[in-house]
Scaffold this motif. Sequence first.
Motif, PDB file in Angstrom:
ATOM      1  N   VAL A 371     -15.470  12.427 -42.344  1.00  0.00           N
ATOM      2  CA  VAL A 371     -14.023  12.305 -42.129  1.00  0.00           C
ATOM      3  C   VAL A 371     -13.508  13.485 -41.305  1.00  0.00           C
ATOM      4  CG1 VAL A 371     -11.772  12.299 -43.262  1.00  0.00           C
ATOM      5  CG2 VAL A 371     -13.642  10.907 -44.181  1.00  0.00           C
ATOM      6  N   ILE A 372     -13.997  14.713 -41.610  1.00  0.00           N
ATOM      7  CA  ILE A 372     -13.553  15.900 -40.880  1.00  0.00           C
ATOM      8  C   ILE A 372     -13.961  15.801 -39.407  1.00  0.00           C
ATOM      9  CG2 ILE A 372     -13.871  18.392 -40.642  1.00  0.00           C
ATOM     10  CD1 ILE A 372     -14.132  18.538 -43.684  1.00  0.00           C
ATOM     11  N   ALA A 373     -15.209  15.372 -39.157  1.00  0.00           N
ATOM     12  CA  ALA A 373     -15.673  15.220 -37.775  1.00  0.00           C
ATOM     13  C   ALA A 373     -14.851  14.179 -37.019  1.00  0.00           C
ATOM     14  CB  ALA A 373     -17.152  14.833 -37.760  1.00  0.00           C
ATOM     15  N   ALA A 374     -14.532  13.072 -37.694  1.00  0.00           N
ATOM     16  CA  ALA A 374     -13.719  12.033 -37.056  1.00  0.00           C
ATOM     17  C   ALA A 374     -12.345  12.554 -36.707  1.00  0.00           C
ATOM     18  CB  ALA A 374     -13.626  10.814 -37.980  1.00  0.00           C
ATOM     19  N   MET A 375     -11.761  13.356 -37.613  1.00  0.00           N
ATOM     20  CA  MET A 375     -10.425  13.897 -37.362  1.00  0.00           C
ATOM     21  C   MET A 375     -10.450  14.885 -36.194  1.00  0.00           C
ATOM     22  SD  MET A 375      -9.002  14.396 -41.259  1.00  0.00           S
ATOM     23  CE  MET A 375      -7.412  14.997 -40.672  1.00  0.00           C
ATOM     24  N   LEU A 376     -11.499  15.740 -36.133  1.00  0.00           N
ATOM     25  CA  LEU A 376     -11.605  16.681 -35.019  1.00  0.00           C
ATOM     26  C   LEU A 376     -11.781  15.951 -33.684  1.00  0.00           C
ATOM     27  CD1 LEU A 376     -13.876  19.467 -36.589  1.00  0.00           C
ATOM     28  CD2 LEU A 376     -11.439  19.603 -36.040  1.00  0.00           C
ATOM     29  N   THR A 377     -12.627  14.896 -33.716  1.00  0.00           N
ATOM     30  CA  THR A 377     -12.837  14.110 -32.497  1.00  0.00           C
ATOM     31  C   THR A 377     -11.543  13.454 -32.033  1.00  0.00           C
ATOM     32  OG1 THR A 377     -15.130  13.682 -33.120  1.00  0.00           O
ATOM     33  CG2 THR A 377     -14.143  12.219 -31.458  1.00  0.00           C
ATOM     34  N   LEU A 378     -10.811  12.903 -33.022  1.00  0.00           N
ATOM     35  CA  LEU A 378      -9.541  12.265 -32.685  1.00  0.00           C
ATOM     36  C   LEU A 378      -8.564  13.275 -32.098  1.00  0.00           C
ATOM     37  CD1 LEU A 378      -7.708   9.781 -32.701  1.00  0.00           C
ATOM     38  CD2 LEU A 378      -7.070  10.347 -35.058  1.00  0.00           C
ATOM     39  N   GLY A 379      -8.507  14.442 -32.678  1.00  0.00           N
ATOM     40  CA  GLY A 379      -7.602  15.478 -32.167  1.00  0.00           C
ATOM     41  C   GLY A 379      -7.970  15.916 -30.759  1.00  0.00           C
ATOM     42  N   LEU A 380      -9.313  16.042 -30.519  1.00  0.00           N
ATOM     43  CA  LEU A 380      -9.760  16.426 -29.178  1.00  0.00           C
ATOM     44  C   LEU A 380      -9.402  15.362 -28.150  1.00  0.00           C
ATOM     45  CD1 LEU A 380     -11.303  18.412 -27.408  1.00  0.00           C
ATOM     46  CD2 LEU A 380     -13.420  17.209 -28.001  1.00  0.00           C
ATOM     47  N   LEU A 381      -9.588  14.084 -28.521  1.00  0.00           N
ATOM     48  CA  LEU A 381      -9.236  13.005 -27.614  1.00  0.00           C
ATOM     49  C   LEU A 381      -7.737  12.987 -27.319  1.00  0.00           C
ATOM     50  CD1 LEU A 381     -11.485  10.096 -28.973  1.00  0.00           C
ATOM     51  CD2 LEU A 381     -11.786  11.399 -26.851  1.00  0.00           C
ATOM     52  N   VAL A 382      -6.929  13.232 -28.350  1.00  0.00           N
ATOM     53  CA  VAL A 382      -5.475  13.261 -28.145  1.00  0.00           C
ATOM     54  C   VAL A 382      -5.104  14.411 -27.204  1.00  0.00           C
ATOM     55  CG1 VAL A 382      -3.260  13.677 -29.281  1.00  0.00           C
ATOM     56  CG2 VAL A 382      -4.917  12.119 -30.313  1.00  0.00           C
ATOM     57  N   ALA A 383      -5.762  15.577 -27.385  1.00  0.00           N
ATOM     58  CA  ALA A 383      -5.445  16.736 -26.533  1.00  0.00           C
ATOM     59  C   ALA A 383      -5.840  16.469 -25.085  1.00  0.00           C
ATOM     60  CB  ALA A 383      -6.155  17.971 -27.066  1.00  0.00           C
ATOM     61  N   ILE A 384      -7.061  15.902 -24.907  1.00  0.00           N
ATOM     62  CA  ILE A 384      -7.518  15.600 -23.542  1.00  0.00           C
ATOM     63  C   ILE A 384      -6.613  14.558 -22.891  1.00  0.00           C
ATOM     64  CG2 ILE A 384      -9.399  14.602 -22.188  1.00  0.00           C
ATOM     65  CD1 ILE A 384     -11.349  15.873 -24.173  1.00  0.00           C
ATOM     66  N   GLY A 385      -6.268  13.522 -23.654  1.00  0.00           N
ATOM     67  CA  GLY A 385      -5.378  12.493 -23.107  1.00  0.00           C
ATOM     68  C   GLY A 385      -4.018  13.051 -22.739  1.00  0.00           C
ATOM     69  N   GLY A 386      -3.494  13.910 -23.607  1.00  0.00           N
ATOM     70  CA  GLY A 386      -2.201  14.515 -23.296  1.00  0.00           C
ATOM     71  C   GLY A 386      -2.261  15.376 -22.046  1.00  0.00           C
ATOM     72  N   TYR A 387      -3.353  16.151 -21.925  1.00  0.00           N
ATOM     73  CA  TYR A 387      -3.504  16.977 -20.724  1.00  0.00           C
ATOM     74  C   TYR A 387      -3.627  16.115 -19.478  1.00  0.00           C
ATOM     75  CZ  TYR A 387      -5.723  19.872 -17.194  1.00  0.00           C
ATOM     76  OH  TYR A 387      -6.015  20.495 -16.016  1.00  0.00           O
ATOM     77  N   TRP A 388      -4.405  15.022 -19.564  1.00  0.00           N
ATOM     78  CA  TRP A 388      -4.626  14.179 -18.384  1.00  0.00           C
ATOM     79  C   TRP A 388      -3.336  13.508 -17.923  1.00  0.00           C
ATOM     80  CZ3 TRP A 388      -7.341  13.160 -14.374  1.00  0.00           C
ATOM     81  CH2 TRP A 388      -7.235  11.927 -13.737  1.00  0.00           C
ATOM     82  N   PHE A 389      -2.617  12.901 -18.881  1.00  0.00           N
ATOM     83  CA  PHE A 389      -1.394  12.195 -18.485  1.00  0.00           C
ATOM     84  C   PHE A 389      -0.256  13.154 -18.158  1.00  0.00           C
ATOM     85  CE2 PHE A 389      -3.610   8.767 -20.706  1.00  0.00           C
ATOM     86  CZ  PHE A 389      -3.438   7.741 -19.798  1.00  0.00           C
ATOM     87  N   GLY A 390      -0.291  14.357 -18.716  1.00  0.00           N
ATOM     88  CA  GLY A 390       0.789  15.289 -18.437  1.00  0.00           C
ATOM     89  C   GLY A 390       0.521  16.215 -17.270  1.00  0.00           C
ATOM     90  N   VAL A 391      -0.752  16.657 -17.096  1.00  0.00           N
ATOM     91  CA  VAL A 391      -1.077  17.659 -16.084  1.00  0.00           C
ATOM     92  C   VAL A 391      -2.316  17.296 -15.273  1.00  0.00           C
ATOM     93  CG1 VAL A 391      -1.637  20.084 -15.680  1.00  0.00           C
ATOM     94  CG2 VAL A 391      -0.010  19.474 -17.475  1.00  0.00           C
ATOM     95  N   GLY A 392      -3.361  16.870 -15.919  1.00  0.00           N
ATOM     96  CA  GLY A 392      -4.681  16.774 -15.304  1.00  0.00           C
ATOM     97  C   GLY A 392      -4.782  15.838 -14.132  1.00  0.00           C
ATOM     98  N   ARG A 393      -4.023  14.737 -14.137  1.00  0.00           N
ATOM     99  CA  ARG A 393      -4.149  13.797 -13.028  1.00  0.00           C
ATOM    100  C   ARG A 393      -3.273  14.177 -11.832  1.00  0.00           C
ATOM    101  NH1 ARG A 393      -0.756   8.360 -14.401  1.00  0.00           N
ATOM    102  NH2 ARG A 393       1.060   9.287 -15.382  1.00  0.00           N
TER     103      ARG A 393
END
Length: 652
Positions: A371-393
């Motif tokens: 469960v902890i690994a899934a939560m960390l993975t989910l958080g990382l995906l949310v951070a990467i997605g936020g960076y991509w849609f907000g800044v990265g692209r």
Amino acid sequence: MDTTVADPLLGALVDGRYRVRARVAKGGMATVYTALDERLERTVALKIIHPAHSRDPQFVERFTDEAKTIARLTHPNVVAVYDQGTYQGLPYLVMEYVRGRTLREVLAERRRLQPQEALAVMEQMLAAIAAAHRAGLVHRDVKPENVLVAEPPGGTHDLVDGVVKVADFGLARAVEASADETGSHLMATVAYVAPELVTDGHADPRTDVYSAGIVLFEMLTGRVPYEADRPVEVAWQHVDRDVPFPSRYVPGLPPAIDDLVTRATRRDPGARPTDAGALLAEVQSTRDDIGVDLTGRSRPVAQPTVIVPRVESVPQTYQSQPQRPSWARLPGSAPSPARRRHTSPVTAGPGGRLGGLLAQVNASPRTRLTVIAAMLTLGLLVAIGGYWFGVGRYSAAPDLTQYNREQAIQQAQNSGFKVKFAEAKFDARIPRDKVLSQVPSPGDRILDGGTITITLSLGPEIYKVPDIAGKEYDLAVADIQAMKLVANRAERFDDAMPAGYVVATDPQIGTQVKPGQTVTLFVSKGPNPVKVPLVIGKQLDQAKQDLAKVKITVNKVEEVDSDKPKNEVVSQSIGDGNSVTDGMVIDLQVSKGPALVTVPEVRNMELDEARKTLQGMGFNVEAQGFGTVRQQDPQPGTQVPPGTTIRLFAFF
């Protein structure tokens, strides 16, 4: 009657090499045949100029020069020229044979093309014309008849993948140059003629841009923008009216198409793309834009979300099948007893469902780590997605303001961006064809692969005083005002120019001026009733007085050898009887006086002998006394004019 049988060229061997097989087409300047090159065993197109043009040696010379220039054009969208010569006095060109149809034939069959097809054809047309512009050639007669279309293999009617080639570069120029020698005038096909060709006969790459825009209009709408009973009326509509939007005749065309046609067909050449290469970039950008737009329009329509009535389940006791909803029961069936709802063990106990879930996670270390690994993975995906849609692209827009047009396109493409051109503007500081501004600005955020809109500079808004000498005043004023200049009228007499016509300008024709500057038009008042007086034979002072009375200024006085008296006028630069013009000046030649003669010694000579000697030298003689000459006046050795009187005194 079968005209192919009657054609005497069919079967002829041209230049000992080209065997004429069939006639393909006949136009205003030439007839086109297919022929077999018996030396290389290949089929070629043979274009033979009509006899009406070939009789002019000036045309033949210019035709040869143009053919050499065209032959140097090497481009996949240009009909190649292989050879040139003369057959039975008729100039001809040997060209690449394109197996296909003219764009005119395609439009006659299909009436109009889809936007993607029209832009695909236009891209290849402009690529060919741009190659000519880079070589210093202007086509001058861009029209569907000069565009050959080889449709794609397989017999498909989609022209997006077809091969397009442009023919007849330079032939219109050769004919027009020859016509100019005889004082006639050759105009391009009126349906596609640029306004500047109608008004002043001027052609440059922007003239081809205008004609290409009209061809695009016709491909999209199935018609040309202007029609009239007489060709001259069609031509002047190009001068007086703006080309309408294609969507006026074909509703639903994307606005980008209307904008593209409008940019290419502006009446002011300075407001159009500078050449075919510039228009090609805009066509490619528009084609990409409307490709996305049309793709979006062609997607299936999404089905709306609807609310479906909930069907409650009931406990099952005697029946093994679930209870049907009321709207699905079979006739005569009875509702089953309600099914008992089972309680999940996870939800039992204090804290309800959430408490049971936490208890289950804590009960197993392995589950807890998962469960902890899934939560960390989910958080990382949310951070990467936020960076991509907000800044990265996004990237920072490059600074293109230091480049010219071609450099800016190259720099943008190197950085992964597309380029779109806005309407160019005048600027006193930025040279012509350099980037004036861009959107987004340098350093601003832009999507990767996005489009940068560039505004090019037209340079300082400077015009040249047009060549209006010999035009009627009203027409000359229209030309001056069209250049954003102010006309000022001044009149003067002129023998050569009829009254009411412009004689000269100030500043002079061709001088560069700024908008709003005043140009004085000197208009003829016709011949001056006052005539130049005859001053030959008069003394210089008297001649100047006579000329001043009619306001003629003596510009230069030259002394020349003459037997006339000194300072007598012997020649005038403007003959008597000519009309006096305002500000007229005249040059005069005056006598230096006769050459001086030396007085001989006649003293101590007999008076008769002395008289004969002096008279033989052209002197006049006055004698007093008789016998031997004792004195003479002037004295011997004195330099005097011929005809001077010599006095003699004689006595024994």
